[in-house]
Design a protein around this motif. Structure first.
Motif, PDB file in Angstrom:
ATOM      1  N   TYR A   1      26.740  -2.204  30.525  1.00  0.00           N
ATOM      2  CA  TYR A   1      25.894  -1.389  29.653  1.00  0.00           C
ATOM      3  C   TYR A   1      25.271  -0.261  30.462  1.00  0.00           C
ATOM      4  O   TYR A   1      25.240  -0.297  31.695  1.00  0.00           O
ATOM      5  N   ILE A   2      24.751   0.733  29.767  1.00  0.00           N
ATOM      6  CA  ILE A   2      24.032   1.817  30.424  1.00  0.00           C
ATOM      7  C   ILE A   2      22.876   1.244  31.241  1.00  0.00           C
ATOM      8  O   ILE A   2      22.182   0.315  30.802  1.00  0.00           O
ATOM      9  N   ASN A   3      22.682   1.790  32.440  1.00  0.00           N
ATOM     10  CA  ASN A   3      21.597   1.408  33.368  1.00  0.00           C
ATOM     11  C   ASN A   3      21.773   0.026  33.987  1.00  0.00           C
ATOM     12  O   ASN A   3      20.850  -0.484  34.625  1.00  0.00           O
ATOM     13  N   LYS A   4      22.939  -0.573  33.821  1.00  0.00           N
ATOM     14  CA  LYS A   4      23.197  -1.876  34.439  1.00  0.00           C
ATOM     15  C   LYS A   4      24.340  -1.714  35.446  1.00  0.00           C
ATOM     16  O   LYS A   4      25.494  -1.534  35.064  1.00  0.00           O
TER      17      LYS A   4
ATOM     18  N   ASN B   1      24.708   7.058  36.168  1.00  0.00           N
ATOM     19  CA  ASN B   1      25.739   6.017  36.180  1.00  0.00           C
ATOM     20  C   ASN B   1      26.699   6.277  37.327  1.00  0.00           C
ATOM     21  O   ASN B   1      26.677   7.342  37.956  1.00  0.00           O
ATOM     22  N   GLN B   2      27.537   5.310  37.610  1.00  0.00           N
ATOM     23  CA  GLN B   2      28.534   5.429  38.664  1.00  0.00           C
ATOM     24  C   GLN B   2      29.860   4.877  38.174  1.00  0.00           C
ATOM     25  O   GLN B   2      29.917   3.784  37.610  1.00  0.00           O
ATOM     26  N   ARG B   3      30.914   5.660  38.406  1.00  0.00           N
ATOM     27  CA  ARG B   3      32.261   5.239  38.050  1.00  0.00           C
ATOM     28  C   ARG B   3      33.177   5.430  39.246  1.00  0.00           C
ATOM     29  O   ARG B   3      33.087   6.433  39.958  1.00  0.00           O
ATOM     30  N   SER B   4      34.069   4.479  39.454  1.00  0.00           N
ATOM     31  CA  SER B   4      35.178   4.702  40.371  1.00  0.00           C
ATOM     32  C   SER B   4      36.262   5.444  39.605  1.00  0.00           C
ATOM     33  O   SER B   4      36.580   5.088  38.466  1.00  0.00           O
ATOM     34  N   MET B   5      36.819   6.479  40.232  1.00  0.00           N
ATOM     35  CA  MET B   5      37.905   7.236  39.624  1.00  0.00           C
ATOM     36  C   MET B   5      38.944   7.543  40.690  1.00  0.00           C
ATOM     37  O   MET B   5      38.692   7.383  41.893  1.00  0.00           O
TER      38      MET B   5
ATOM     39  N   TYR C   1      31.899   8.102  44.289  1.00  0.00           N
ATOM     40  CA  TYR C   1      31.692   7.617  42.930  1.00  0.00           C
ATOM     41  C   TYR C   1      31.374   8.831  42.054  1.00  0.00           C
ATOM     42  O   TYR C   1      30.915   9.863  42.528  1.00  0.00           O
ATOM     43  N   VAL C   2      31.605   8.669  40.757  1.00  0.00           N
ATOM     44  CA  VAL C   2      31.417   9.779  39.828  1.00  0.00           C
ATOM     45  C   VAL C   2      30.280   9.479  38.863  1.00  0.00           C
ATOM     46  O   VAL C   2      30.225   8.404  38.267  1.00  0.00           O
ATOM     47  N   LYS C   3      29.376  10.435  38.739  1.00  0.00           N
ATOM     48  CA  LYS C   3      28.374  10.408  37.676  1.00  0.00           C
ATOM     49  C   LYS C   3      28.930  11.257  36.544  1.00  0.00           C
ATOM     50  O   LYS C   3      29.281  12.419  36.737  1.00  0.00           O
ATOM     51  N   THR C   4      29.038  10.680  35.355  1.00  0.00           N
ATOM     52  CA  THR C   4      29.723  11.352  34.251  1.00  0.00           C
ATOM     53  C   THR C   4      29.178  12.746  33.985  1.00  0.00           C
ATOM     54  O   THR C   4      29.943  13.714  33.847  1.00  0.00           O
TER      55      THR C   4
ATOM     56  N   GLY D   1      31.353   0.096  22.246  1.00  0.00           N
ATOM     57  CA  GLY D   1      32.023   0.039  23.537  1.00  0.00           C
ATOM     58  C   GLY D   1      32.331   1.385  24.153  1.00  0.00           C
ATOM     59  O   GLY D   1      32.268   1.552  25.364  1.00  0.00           O
ATOM     60  N   ILE D   2      32.652   2.393  23.325  1.00  0.00           N
ATOM     61  CA  ILE D   2      33.040   3.696  23.855  1.00  0.00           C
ATOM     62  C   ILE D   2      31.907   4.333  24.646  1.00  0.00           C
ATOM     63  O   ILE D   2      32.131   5.075  25.604  1.00  0.00           O
ATOM     64  N   VAL D   3      30.659   4.044  24.270  1.00  0.00           N
ATOM     65  CA  VAL D   3      29.504   4.598  24.994  1.00  0.00           C
ATOM     66  C   VAL D   3      29.492   4.082  26.430  1.00  0.00           C
ATOM     67  O   VAL D   3      29.222   4.821  27.375  1.00  0.00           O
ATOM     68  N   ASN D   4      29.814   2.790  26.594  1.00  0.00           N
ATOM     69  CA  ASN D   4      29.851   2.219  27.939  1.00  0.00           C
ATOM     70  C   ASN D   4      31.033   2.748  28.745  1.00  0.00           C
ATOM     71  O   ASN D   4      30.942   2.888  29.971  1.00  0.00           O
ATOM     72  N   LYS D   5      32.138   3.029  28.082  1.00  0.00           N
ATOM     73  CA  LYS D   5      33.292   3.601  28.786  1.00  0.00           C
ATOM     74  C   LYS D   5      32.944   4.950  29.389  1.00  0.00           C
ATOM     75  O   LYS D   5      33.447   5.327  30.447  1.00  0.00           O
ATOM     76  N   VAL D   6      32.081   5.689  28.711  1.00  0.00           N
ATOM     77  CA  VAL D   6      31.713   7.024  29.171  1.00  0.00           C
ATOM     78  C   VAL D   6      30.515   6.992  30.118  1.00  0.00           C
ATOM     79  O   VAL D   6      30.522   7.641  31.168  1.00  0.00           O
ATOM     80  N   PHE D   7      29.490   6.218  29.763  1.00  0.00           N
ATOM     81  CA  PHE D   7      28.230   6.271  30.504  1.00  0.00           C
ATOM     82  C   PHE D   7      27.860   4.970  31.223  1.00  0.00           C
ATOM     83  O   PHE D   7      26.842   4.913  31.903  1.00  0.00           O
ATOM     84  N   GLY D   8      28.685   3.944  31.068  1.00  0.00           N
ATOM     85  CA  GLY D   8      28.398   2.688  31.756  1.00  0.00           C
ATOM     86  C   GLY D   8      28.772   2.759  33.228  1.00  0.00           C
ATOM     87  O   GLY D   8      29.201   3.799  33.738  1.00  0.00           O
ATOM     88  N   ASN D   9      28.613   1.647  33.915  1.00  0.00           N
ATOM     89  CA  ASN D   9      28.885   1.578  35.350  1.00  0.00           C
ATOM     90  C   ASN D   9      30.060   0.643  35.619  1.00  0.00           C
ATOM     91  O   ASN D   9      30.135  -0.442  35.060  1.00  0.00           O
TER      92      ASN D   9
END
Length: 287
Positions: free
Chosen positions: A107-110, A182-186, A215-218, A251-259
């Motif tokens: 989730y966002i912020n987790k 947020n942080q994403r591996s890409m 890491y990527v911040k959206t 779910g799509i919100v977490n795909k974009v802004f989740g971690n």
């Protein structure tokens, strides 16, 4: 010269790999093979050093009625291709799996960090079909048949599919965009292609977790894309409370802004495969 057979004649990863290694003339001989019908079973794999298996269903809605197709393509076809490769004397089988075997984004912020001790927990039959394919082909490994499993995070690049082109479109049209931490591996497609080249060159076996060095911040990524197109986009936190609440149900919100990130130590390799950093990769993608 390494002889490579790519299963998945029109796959994004496969076609990109062919383009990438073209800069090494005389080093790699590559053929592609479609597995869309059973005719591929009549093709001999003898003489190839490597089978690079890129076939799979990914960017399709995981609707319940498609479950059997996911297992047929992502699991059964992978195992059948590996069995044939081993039978025909191929030395290495490289399989494109996915970070999806670990489940969805948080989730966002987790925060959500995958380490070497994280146990795969697929959230749906897409992830489970990939994990079962991994387990099926690992059982085939032997002293003269190496299995290399690649679990990349989100792959992006010119003509890629998935969320990146949607975000790129937003960056070119929206006046404002949510500023969420947020942080994403890409993984840029060229970084992946170079990594695969090294895996093949070094005749590796095992499970690998390539990713970009950052890491990527959206919101930062969207801002960079906008700048490449000479646009200014304003980042705002006004929508954050709403998106935070919605993320628990949509779910799509977490795909974009989740971690969802790999611990960087998981992605280290004895050679440098990261040919682009984030800024460079976005410029290469958008230009």
């Amino acid at each position: 010269m390494k002889k490579i057979l790519i299963t998945g004649a029109k796959s994004y990863v496969g076609t990109s790999f062919v383009k990438w290694v073209s800069q090494y003339p005389g080093t790699y001989s590559i053929d592609t093979l479609s597995l869309r019908d059973d005719k591929w079973k009549e093709t001999s794999f003898k003489g190839y050093d490597v089978v690079f298996h890129t076939v799979g269903i990914a960017h399709v809605d995981a609707k319940p009625e498609m479950e059997s197709l996911y297992y047929k393509v992502n699991r059964d076809l992978t195992i059948e291709a590996a069995q044939k490769a081993k039978k025909d004397g191929v030395k290495q089988f490289v399989f494109m799996s996915s970070i999806i075997v670990y489940g969805d984004s948080s989730y966002i912020n987790k925060p959500r960090i995958i380490t070497k001790d994280t146990v795969p927990t697929p959230a749906n039959f897409y992830g489970n079909s990939k994990l079962q394919a991994e387990e099926g082909i690992k059982a085939l490994e032997s002293d003269d048949f190496n299995i290399s499993i690649i679990r990349p995070p989100m792959i992006y690049g010119k003509e890629s599919k998935g969320n990146y082109p949607k975000l790129a479109k937003a960056a070119q049209k929206l006046p404002v965009f949510p500023d969420i931490e947020n942080q994403r591996s890409m993984l840029h497609i060229d970084n992946l292609s170079e990594f695969i080249r090294m895996i093949v060159e070094n005749e590796e076996s095992g499970t690998f977790f390539p990713q970009n060095s950052e890491y990527v911040k959206t919101s930062e990524m969207v801002k960079i894309i906008a700048e490449v197109h000479n646009r200014k986009i304003k980042m705002t936190r006004i929508f954050n409370p709403i998106l935070g609440a919605v993320s628990k149900k949509v779910g799509i919100v977490n795909k974009v802004f989740g971690n969802l990130v790999y611990d960087q130590s998981l992605s280290d390799y004895k050679e440098n495969y990261r040919v682009w950093n984030l800024n460079e990769s976005i410029i290469a993608t958008e230009k």
